[in-house]
Design a protein around this motif. Structure first.
Motif: not given
Lengths: 166, 416
Positions: B80-81, B27-30, B89-101, B54-59
């Motif tokens: 989760m945070r 897997l390249d990303l999970v 782990i790569v994490h997107f929270d309020v202010g950075q996040m968008g709808i994942e897809h 691999d913490p760079d391949k988990v989002v």
């Protein structure tokens, strides 16, 4: 041997009706079970008894990937789900968490709500005790049978991780 | 081999794979989100390992019920945070996040030739950039976070060929609703859908994301596009790592080939309670609406907002209709601001929200009461999807949703 009373549904029972998204801020199976099938059959949780069996036609579990759906069904005490076909994410999820699924083209057309059904998981046979008719479910591929035999994906992965360490 | 088989073969160390083969795929990303991650984390902790492969391949993306809609949602986002912080782990929270897809392709985190799995059924969206991506449940994600691979059955591929040219106001959304209307919600069950033909070649990347996104609504495991110049123009400035472009062989085999001439297709509206209940806009009849939602992982990109703004500009949302516009990411939101689209929406009487999945799955920011009807650019119109089990959702493209917001009933963009 599993034995239970049948709750019957039609085609395309989606995960939103199995467990509505308004309960997805919960993840405890016992809490999810209180709302199982709420939007398709509000009486389901009142009527379901341990061991009962869900029977449906095609594409059972379609829609969202929420594992909350098979978790809620299992936590209600449902012993297995029989359908003509399952949506693929639901299929994986159910196998992974240890909710048995049986695929059969004939059984759903010959089982009615309220019938008593017996299932032999090892043999893959489905017997409608109310009519005496017997059906054979499609066998699992060997690879999946291995996951089931290990007791689900977590136990299977634990073994893999232990082997990799050696 | 076809496109999907080539990607899966390359990721399982085999020269060739065929439909029905079982393969262990690297897997390249999970991916997981604030709803599916809590269960994945609980199961991951049972594995007896502490670190992810691999913490760079988990989002992980907090997008469904975030900004927190209630205390339970807040607890889930917190769990989760903290899991992500501790493992970097790569994490997107309020202010950075968008709808994942919307967010992941925009950030260059999913690239051509990748294999991506996500605990969200619309993970199939990344097929638009020529990746093999598919939705799974939380336990599969838990195992994959530990091992970096996952078992898969190689799916048969159905090739769709779209001939002709799309008419005015007809988009990728209409092609996919039309397709699901033709083949049904299990028409591609367990299969991959490969989208080809001059009509999809002419689509923008945003239009392709919309189509790939809804492959799951036909039961599909993936929905893939060939990589072309438009894909490369989109991917190149965003990619921060190497990627591989795969092309199907000339003698590639397909389970089925389905061809449509789409020149005369009208904007489509899928009636309750199935995405397969698609009708051309001219046959909708008189359907009054209480709400119009423009956004989601299906249609929350900049092109979608441009089309909606083009229709709403200088007009007013109907006095008895609520129009809710949700940009899919901070980047989309900023672009919409710079282009004056947000100004247009607010002057037209629409509400504009920070990115969230919110109303699409009846979470918050537009939940429906019993008896209410909503036209929505989202992806599902199942019973109770957006709120009360006695409410109704009609799926449509952004032009139809915007026009309907003005008219207070479902209408063609040409009617306003």
């Amino acid at each position: 041997m599993l034995k239970g009373t049948v709750h019957k549904y039609g085609a395309n029972v989606d995960t939103d009706v199995i467990i509505p998204a308004r309960y997805l801020s919960l993840s405890d199976p016992a809490e999810l079970a209180k709302h199982c099938m709420e939007d398709i059959n509000p009486d389901f949780v009142k009527r379901v008894k341990p061991g009962d069996i869900i029977v449906a036609t095609t594409n059972f579990g379609c829609g969202s990937s929420r594992e909350h759906a098979p978790l809620a069904i299992k936590a209600c005490g449902v012993s297995c789900v029989i359908a003509k076909s399952f949506a693929r994410i639901f299929f994986r999820n159910a196998i992974n968490i240890g909710l048995p699924l049986l695929e059969s083209d004939e059984a759903p057309d010959n089982i009615n709500a309220g019938d008593t059904v017996e299932v032999d998981l090892a043999a893959g046979t489905i017997r409608n005790a109310s009519t005496g008719k017997v059906f054979t479910a499609k066998p699992y591929p060997d690879f999946m049978a291995g996951i089931i035999a290990a007791g689900g994906l977590i136990e299977y992965t634990k073994k893999r991780l232990a082997e990799a360490k050696r | 081999m076809n496109l999907v088989e080539k990607i899966l073969a390359a990721h399982s160390g085999r020269k060739k794979v065929s439909p029905g083969d079982f393969a262990n795929v690297k897997l390249d990303l999970v991916l997981a989100n604030d709803i599916t991650a809590p269960i994945a984390i609980r199961e991951f902790q049972k594995l007896g390992v502490d670190k992810v492969f691999d913490p760079d391949k988990v989002v992980m993306v907090a997008d469904h019920f975030v900004p927190n809609k209630d205390i339970n949602a807040a607890e889930q986002a917190k769990l989760m945070r903290e899991f992500c912080y501790r493992r970097e782990i790569v994490h997107f929270d309020v202010g950075q996040m968008g709808i994942e897809h919307v967010l992941l392709p925009e950030r260059g985190l999913v690239l051509p030739g990748d294999v991506v799995i996500g605990a969200d059924s619309h993970t199939c969206t990344y097929g638009a950039v020529g990746a093999f991506s598919t939705g799974m449940g939380s336990t599969d994600i838990a195992a994959a976070m530990a091992t970096g691979d996952i078992w898969m059955k190689v799916p048969p591929t159905i090739k769709f060929v779209y001939h002709g040219q799309l008419g005015t106001w007809v988009s990728g959304k209409d092609l996919i609703l039309y397709t699901i209307g033709q083949i049904g919600v299990d028409g591609a069950l367990y299969a991959a859908m490969e989208f080809t033909g001059e009509a999809v070649d002419a689509l923008s990347m945003d239009g392709r994301f919309t189509m790939a996104n809804m492959a799951i609504e036909a039961g599909g495991k993936a929905g893939v596009f060939h990589v072309d110049q438009k894909t490369l123009d989109y991917v190149k400035p965003r990619a921060k790592r190497h990627y591989t472009v795969y092309e199907p062989d000339k003698d590639a085999e397909y389970a089925r080939v389905i061809e449509y001439n789409v020149t005369k297709i009208e904007p489509q509206v899928s009636f309750p309670h199935s995405p397969a209940n698609a009708r051309p806009i001219s046959q909708v009849g008189n359907v009054t609406i209480d709400q119009s939602v423009i956004g989601s992982c299906t249609n929350g990109r900049i092109e979608d907002l441009r089309i909606a703004a083009q229709i709403l500009k200088g007009k007013q949302v109907h006095a008895r209709t609520r129009c809710i516009v949700i940009p899919g990411s901070q980047e989309v939101y900023l672009d919409a601001l710079k282009e004056g689209l947000i100004d247009t929406f607010i002057h037209a009487g629409a509400a504009v929200s920070t990115p969230t999945c919110g109303p699409c799955l009846g979470g918050y920011m537009g939940v429906l009461a019993a008896g209410e009807r909503c036209v929505s650019t989202t992806n599902r119109n199942f019973v109770g999807r957006m709120g009360s089990p006695k409410s109704e959702v009609y799926l449509a493209n952004p032009a139809v949703a915007a026009a309907s917001a003005i008219a207070g009933r479902i209408v063609s963009p040409e009617a306003v």
